[in-house]
Design a protein around this motif. Structure first.
Motif, PDB file in Angstrom:
ATOM      1  N   VAL A 280       4.974   7.927  -1.004  1.00  0.00           N
ATOM      2  CA  VAL A 280       4.563   7.932   0.406  1.00  0.00           C
ATOM      3  C   VAL A 280       3.906   6.585   0.720  1.00  0.00           C
ATOM      4  CG1 VAL A 280       3.214   9.072   2.201  1.00  0.00           C
ATOM      5  CG2 VAL A 280       4.132  10.425   0.314  1.00  0.00           C
ATOM      6  N   PRO A 281       4.537   5.763   1.564  1.00  0.00           N
ATOM      7  CA  PRO A 281       3.918   4.481   1.908  1.00  0.00           C
ATOM      8  C   PRO A 281       2.734   4.672   2.846  1.00  0.00           C
ATOM      9  CG  PRO A 281       6.252   4.576   2.543  1.00  0.00           C
ATOM     10  CD  PRO A 281       5.813   5.964   2.233  1.00  0.00           C
ATOM     11  N   GLY A 282       1.835   3.709   2.879  1.00  0.00           N
ATOM     12  CA  GLY A 282       0.743   3.725   3.843  1.00  0.00           C
ATOM     13  C   GLY A 282       1.330   3.753   5.250  1.00  0.00           C
ATOM     14  N   GLY A 283       0.673   4.485   6.164  1.00  0.00           N
ATOM     15  CA  GLY A 283       1.190   4.560   7.531  1.00  0.00           C
ATOM     16  C   GLY A 283       2.299   5.576   7.705  1.00  0.00           C
TER      17      GLY A 283
ATOM     18  N   LEU B  99      -5.073   8.849  11.853  1.00  0.00           N
ATOM     19  CA  LEU B  99      -5.382   8.335  10.509  1.00  0.00           C
ATOM     20  C   LEU B  99      -4.147   7.646   9.919  1.00  0.00           C
ATOM     21  CD1 LEU B  99      -7.383  11.439   9.238  1.00  0.00           C
ATOM     22  CD2 LEU B  99      -8.329   9.128   9.450  1.00  0.00           C
ATOM     23  N   ARG B 100      -2.980   8.249  10.165  1.00  0.00           N
ATOM     24  CA  ARG B 100      -1.737   7.623   9.700  1.00  0.00           C
ATOM     25  C   ARG B 100      -1.549   6.257  10.383  1.00  0.00           C
ATOM     26  NH1 ARG B 100       3.636  10.097  11.950  1.00  0.00           N
ATOM     27  NH2 ARG B 100       2.545   9.479  13.835  1.00  0.00           N
ATOM     28  N   ASP B 101      -1.789   6.216  11.691  1.00  0.00           N
ATOM     29  CA  ASP B 101      -1.585   4.961  12.414  1.00  0.00           C
ATOM     30  C   ASP B 101      -2.561   3.874  11.959  1.00  0.00           C
ATOM     31  OD1 ASP B 101       0.410   6.292  13.689  1.00  0.00           O
ATOM     32  OD2 ASP B 101      -0.759   6.740  15.505  1.00  0.00           O
ATOM     33  N   ASP B 102      -3.703   4.321  11.417  1.00  0.00           N
ATOM     34  CA  ASP B 102      -4.648   3.343  10.858  1.00  0.00           C
ATOM     35  C   ASP B 102      -4.230   2.898   9.464  1.00  0.00           C
ATOM     36  OD1 ASP B 102      -6.117   3.506  13.124  1.00  0.00           O
ATOM     37  OD2 ASP B 102      -7.655   4.853  12.311  1.00  0.00           O
ATOM     38  N   GLY B 103      -3.126   3.446   8.936  1.00  0.00           N
ATOM     39  CA  GLY B 103      -2.602   2.945   7.663  1.00  0.00           C
ATOM     40  C   GLY B 103      -2.711   3.888   6.484  1.00  0.00           C
ATOM     41  N   ALA B 104      -3.263   5.105   6.676  1.00  0.00           N
ATOM     42  CA  ALA B 104      -3.405   6.026   5.547  1.00  0.00           C
ATOM     43  C   ALA B 104      -2.044   6.570   5.110  1.00  0.00           C
ATOM     44  CB  ALA B 104      -4.315   7.186   5.929  1.00  0.00           C
TER      45      ALA B 104
ATOM     46  N   MET C 183       0.846  -1.203   0.000  1.00  0.00           N
ATOM     47  CA  MET C 183       0.000   0.000   0.000  1.00  0.00           C
ATOM     48  C   MET C 183       0.876   1.246   0.000  1.00  0.00           C
ATOM     49  SD  MET C 183      -3.375  -0.768   0.539  1.00  0.00           S
ATOM     50  CE  MET C 183      -4.298   0.101   1.805  1.00  0.00           C
ATOM     51  N   ARG C 184       1.181   1.808  -1.157  1.00  0.00           N
ATOM     52  CA  ARG C 184       1.933   3.052  -1.162  1.00  0.00           C
ATOM     53  C   ARG C 184       1.496   3.927  -2.329  1.00  0.00           C
ATOM     54  NH1 ARG C 184       7.609   2.705  -0.695  1.00  0.00           N
ATOM     55  NH2 ARG C 184       7.268   1.124   0.884  1.00  0.00           N
ATOM     56  N   LEU C 185       1.645   5.239  -2.109  1.00  0.00           N
ATOM     57  CA  LEU C 185       1.322   6.209  -3.155  1.00  0.00           C
ATOM     58  C   LEU C 185       2.623   6.545  -3.888  1.00  0.00           C
ATOM     59  CD1 LEU C 185      -0.808   8.352  -4.306  1.00  0.00           C
ATOM     60  CD2 LEU C 185       0.322   9.940  -2.765  1.00  0.00           C
ATOM     61  N   ILE C 186       2.619   6.347  -5.210  1.00  0.00           N
ATOM     62  CA  ILE C 186       3.812   6.662  -5.993  1.00  0.00           C
ATOM     63  C   ILE C 186       3.412   7.595  -7.137  1.00  0.00           C
ATOM     64  CG2 ILE C 186       5.671   5.708  -7.422  1.00  0.00           C
ATOM     65  CD1 ILE C 186       5.235   3.038  -5.963  1.00  0.00           C
ATOM     66  N   ALA C 187       4.093   8.726  -7.262  1.00  0.00           N
ATOM     67  CA  ALA C 187       3.865   9.632  -8.395  1.00  0.00           C
ATOM     68  C   ALA C 187       5.163   9.728  -9.178  1.00  0.00           C
ATOM     69  CB  ALA C 187       3.456  11.009  -7.886  1.00  0.00           C
ATOM     70  N   LYS C 188       5.064   9.607 -10.514  1.00  0.00           N
ATOM     71  CA  LYS C 188       6.278   9.682 -11.340  1.00  0.00           C
ATOM     72  C   LYS C 188       6.098  10.642 -12.497  1.00  0.00           C
ATOM     73  CE  LYS C 188       9.013   5.588 -10.586  1.00  0.00           C
ATOM     74  NZ  LYS C 188       8.747   4.157 -10.616  1.00  0.00           N
ATOM     75  N   GLY C 189       7.000  11.609 -12.594  1.00  0.00           N
ATOM     76  CA  GLY C 189       7.053  12.484 -13.762  1.00  0.00           C
ATOM     77  C   GLY C 189       5.838  13.376 -13.952  1.00  0.00           C
ATOM     78  N   ILE C 190       5.206  13.817 -12.845  1.00  0.00           N
ATOM     79  CA  ILE C 190       4.033  14.699 -12.970  1.00  0.00           C
ATOM     80  C   ILE C 190       4.470  16.036 -13.590  1.00  0.00           C
ATOM     81  CG2 ILE C 190       2.218  15.948 -11.735  1.00  0.00           C
ATOM     82  CD1 ILE C 190       1.760  13.057 -11.452  1.00  0.00           C
ATOM     83  N   THR C 191       3.879  16.354 -14.715  1.00  0.00           N
ATOM     84  CA  THR C 191       4.256  17.575 -15.429  1.00  0.00           C
ATOM     85  C   THR C 191       3.008  18.295 -15.914  1.00  0.00           C
ATOM     86  OG1 THR C 191       6.310  16.537 -16.164  1.00  0.00           O
ATOM     87  CG2 THR C 191       5.575  18.468 -17.391  1.00  0.00           C
ATOM     88  N   THR C 192       2.935  19.599 -15.641  1.00  0.00           N
ATOM     89  CA  THR C 192       1.868  20.444 -16.185  1.00  0.00           C
ATOM     90  C   THR C 192       2.545  21.734 -16.641  1.00  0.00           C
ATOM     91  OG1 THR C 192       1.420  21.638 -14.135  1.00  0.00           O
ATOM     92  CG2 THR C 192       0.285  19.551 -14.418  1.00  0.00           C
ATOM     93  N   SER C 193       1.729  22.749 -16.935  1.00  0.00           N
ATOM     94  CA  SER C 193       2.340  24.013 -17.357  1.00  0.00           C
ATOM     95  C   SER C 193       3.169  24.626 -16.232  1.00  0.00           C
ATOM     96  CB  SER C 193       1.253  24.988 -17.815  1.00  0.00           C
ATOM     97  OG  SER C 193       0.315  25.157 -16.776  1.00  0.00           O
ATOM     98  N   VAL C 194       2.867  24.261 -14.970  1.00  0.00           N
ATOM     99  CA  VAL C 194       3.608  24.813 -13.830  1.00  0.00           C
ATOM    100  C   VAL C 194       4.599  23.799 -13.246  1.00  0.00           C
ATOM    101  CG1 VAL C 194       3.355  25.726 -11.488  1.00  0.00           C
ATOM    102  CG2 VAL C 194       1.721  26.382 -13.251  1.00  0.00           C
TER     103      VAL C 194
END
Lengths: 198, 266
Positions: free
Chosen positions: A20-23, A162-167, A1-12
């Motif tokens: 960011v892993p869960g927890g 919320l973090r301790d619950d795994g978010a 369970m982890r959030l991974i963002a790669k190469g996010i590109t916009t005009s800004v």
């Protein structure tokens, strides 16, 4: 369970990547106008962007927008309202009332009119509304900016639980002290570029 | 039919009141005399021209000429819809959505009336088809332009609330529902008002014209009801399609609000 963002590109934003892993809580800091809120919007898929975001191994682009945002929840700095009364903004009034007490809001706050809310009450109720159904990822944009120290502490306590619950939580903050209290990992942003900070 | 024919002098006699309003405005420095003069002259020229065109069209009674006339009406009405919007969709959508939905609704409803209720011989007889289409088109135009204007204005004004619902997991139509309801209500308002006032406060223009031209009131009322039903049907159908299409265009396949698809406000 982890959030991974790669190469996010916009005009800004330029090629922003983070994880960011869960927890865990990742803090995101940087001067105003650097693109912090826009990065949160892109991760929540509220703006068109290049690059990809995964949660729990599932890519954003493989999930429908609404499905994605039921898991990956943005809490903007300023809460907006679509009904005159507070109650209709919540899924479950019982759950909301129970949680409201933890943030120093009285039980009858669900019957309040939005027009008479103070800035701080708006911020806390907007936060409650977003975490009420326990989304797996929280993108918090300055969640205590409008609050006094004591109420801010209560919100921080809820963020920790919320973090301790795994978010997995990504938190934009301008406060050194808050970052020191909450960060498990840190990111810094400057003119649309992201770097991991120690 | 015992129509009392009107001469130019009859019209000149009643236009005295317009002249009087202009003179009063001038005398009291109200500043509307110029606008009044231009609008009056414009109306006289437009109506005289359309009278001549219709006379010609009725004498020819051909399908291509009838369709051409309908096309000209559609193009003018479409331009009017686009011009009346404070914030319209950018690019072709700004003109196309209103024009397409208005045409679809007005053409469908007019065709049903000609084929089902009136059944003139031939079916495209311009004496029936053109005035009918014009009435329906004009009302659909008003409804759609009000509806689309309300929708785009609400999308910009309520953007934080709409995006909050989207961020909480709502679909695009769930998030836009209040704006769409407001747009439908505004678009229908003139129609509802006209229906409520019909016969009690005001005698509808078409019915008045028919009665003055010697048609028995009962017959004129039946025609007026026919027209009212057609107008309501076309306004409802066109408004619904336009508002749904507008909401569709104001969001994308990822259910994101795309106010960047609106042209700059006028």
């Amino acid at each position: 369970m982890r959030l991974i963002a790669k190469g996010i590109t916009t005009s800004v934003l330029t090629d922003c990547s983070l994880e960011v892993p869960g927890g865990e809580i990742g803090t995101l800091r940087g001067p105003s106008g650097a693109g912090k809120s826009l990065l949160l919007r892109a991760i929540a898929d509220l703006d068109p962007h290049e690059g990809e975001v995964w949660f729990d191994g599932v890519a954003q682009s493989e999930t429908s927008g609404p499905q994605w945002r039921r898991q990956v929840r943005l809490v903007p700095a300023e809460a907006a309202w679509w009904d005159d009364c507070v109650g209709p903004h919540f899924r479950s009034l019982d759950e909301a009332r129970a949680m409201a007490g933890l943030l120093d809001l009285p039980k009858d706050c669900m019957t309040w009119q939005v027009a008479r809310l103070s800035t701080g009450e708006k911020q806390r109720l907007g936060f409650l509304r977003a975490v009420e159904d326990r989304p797996a990822v929280l993108l918090l944009d300055e969640p205590t900016a409008a609050l006094d120290a004591e109420t801010g502490q209560n919100v921080e306590t809820m963020i920790r639980s919320l973090r301790d619950d795994g978010a997995a939580i990504l938190l934009v903050t301008h406060s050194d002290a808050q970052a020191n209290r909450l960060a498990d990992r840190r990111y810094a942003m400057e003119t649309g570029r992201l770097k991991a900070a120690v | 039919m015992n129509v009392v024919s009107l001469t130019v002098w009859d019209l000149a006699a009643v236009s005295v009141f317009v002249l009087l309003s202009g003179l009063l405005s001038l005398r009291l420095s109200l500043g509307v005399e110029r606008q009044l003069l231009i609008a009056t002259v414009r109306m006289v020229v437009q109506l005289s021209a359309v009278g001549a065109v219709l006379t010609l069209l009725f004498s020819v009674a051909s399908l291509p000429w009838t369709l051409l006339m309908a096309l000209v009406m559609v193009l003018f009405a479409g331009r009017e819809i686009a011009a009346r919007q404070h914030r319209r969709l950018s690019g072709w959508w700004g003109y196309g959505l209103g024009t397409a939905t208005m045409t679809l609704a007005a053409a469908t409803v007019t065709a049903v009336a000609l084929l089902g209720s009136i059944q003139p011989e031939p079916l495209y007889d311009p004496r029936y088809a053109i005035p009918l289409f014009g009435m329906v088109l004009g009302n659909a135009m008003t409804g759609i332009s009000l509806g689309l204007d309300t929708l785009t204005t609400a999308a910009v004004r309520e953007r934080p609330a709409i995006e909050t619902r989207i961020a909480l997991g709502a679909t695009r139509f769930e998030a836009l529902r209040p704006a769409m309801q407001e747009a439908m209500r505004r678009g229908f308002m003139p129609m509802i008002n006209a229906m409520a006032a019909a016969g009690v406060v005001s005698l509808p223009g078409m019915m008045t014209g028919q009665i003055l031209a010697g048609i028995p009131p009962a017959e004129a009322v039946r025609y007026q009801l026919l027209i009212m039903f057609l107008i309501i049907g076309a306004t409802g159908l066109g408004l619904l399609c336009a508002v749904l299409g507008g909401a569709w265009r104001l969001t994308d396949h990822r259910h994101r609000l795309r106010t960047d698809r609106l042209a700059a406000a006028k």
